[in-house]
Design a protein around this motif. Sequence first.
Motif, PDB file in Angstrom:
ATOM      1  N   ILE A   1       0.841  -1.202   0.000  1.00 44.67           N
ATOM      2  CA  ILE A   1       0.000   0.000   0.000  1.00 44.67           C
ATOM      3  C   ILE A   1       0.873   1.248   0.000  1.00 44.67           C
ATOM      4  O   ILE A   1       0.624   2.200  -0.747  1.00 44.67           O
ATOM      5  N   SER A   2       1.899   1.261   0.839  1.00 41.06           N
ATOM      6  CA  SER A   2       2.782   2.429   0.942  1.00 41.06           C
ATOM      7  C   SER A   2       3.520   2.704  -0.363  1.00 41.06           C
ATOM      8  O   SER A   2       3.803   3.859  -0.689  1.00 41.06           O
TER       9      SER A   2
ATOM     10  N   GLU B   1       1.706   9.019  -0.274  1.00 38.03           N
ATOM     11  CA  GLU B   1       1.233  10.233   0.404  1.00 38.03           C
ATOM     12  C   GLU B   1       0.284   9.924   1.563  1.00 38.03           C
ATOM     13  O   GLU B   1      -0.007  10.788   2.378  1.00 38.03           O
ATOM     14  N   ALA B   2      -0.209   8.722   1.636  1.00 37.71           N
ATOM     15  CA  ALA B   2      -1.151   8.328   2.690  1.00 37.71           C
ATOM     16  C   ALA B   2      -0.396   7.758   3.886  1.00 37.71           C
ATOM     17  O   ALA B   2       0.792   7.448   3.809  1.00 37.71           O
TER      18      ALA B   2
ATOM     19  N   LYS C   1      -6.586  10.093   1.300  1.00 39.06           N
ATOM     20  CA  LYS C   1      -7.618  10.833   0.585  1.00 39.06           C
ATOM     21  C   LYS C   1      -7.799  10.179  -0.775  1.00 39.06           C
ATOM     22  O   LYS C   1      -6.823   9.830  -1.431  1.00 39.06           O
ATOM     23  N   ILE C   2      -9.062  10.027  -1.157  1.00 46.05           N
ATOM     24  CA  ILE C   2      -9.373   9.422  -2.450  1.00 46.05           C
ATOM     25  C   ILE C   2     -10.239  10.395  -3.226  1.00 46.05           C
ATOM     26  O   ILE C   2     -11.212  10.953  -2.704  1.00 46.05           O
ATOM     27  N   LYS C   3      -9.879  10.574  -4.483  1.00 46.59           N
ATOM     28  CA  LYS C   3     -10.615  11.435  -5.404  1.00 46.59           C
ATOM     29  C   LYS C   3     -11.079  10.547  -6.556  1.00 46.59           C
ATOM     30  O   LYS C   3     -10.253  10.120  -7.368  1.00 46.59           O
TER      31      LYS C   3
END
Length: 144
Positions: A21-22, A27-28, A42-44
């Motif tokens: 995941i990293s 950025e998360a 954050k998800i867009k």
Amino acid sequence: MANKKFFKSKNIPLVIQSYLISQKYPEAKCEIKKNQLIWEGKIKPTSLSREYNIRIICNGTLRPQVILYGDKIEGIEREDFPHHFKIDKDKPEVYLCLHLPKEFNYSYSIHDTIIPWTQEWLYFYEIWLSTGKWCGGGHTPRKI
């Protein structure tokens, strides 16, 4: 007739899940605390969308909890809020329903399944906000 052998897929350990995941979402924030993987990012869903705060909590055996959180969750007060397990209006946060029970297990990588499924859920959520109709398919889950 040939003898068929079936192999059970091994679960990907949480530490490896965290690493994967990293790598994809640097950025998360992703950490392991008390034998749980916790991802916050954050998800867009589209380039025209706003960003949504998401928290994912996994323990390696139970279904991952995917939580939409923040002060401005549109529609949270509506009775027809789509595909969720639980809403806490005081925090505010919504526990999302992304998949059927057999569609995910920990032999799959979270960064290739749960996070993209969350992005897709948010896409259909924005359509629901505009039209009042859930176009993402699925079924209404039991509340937790």
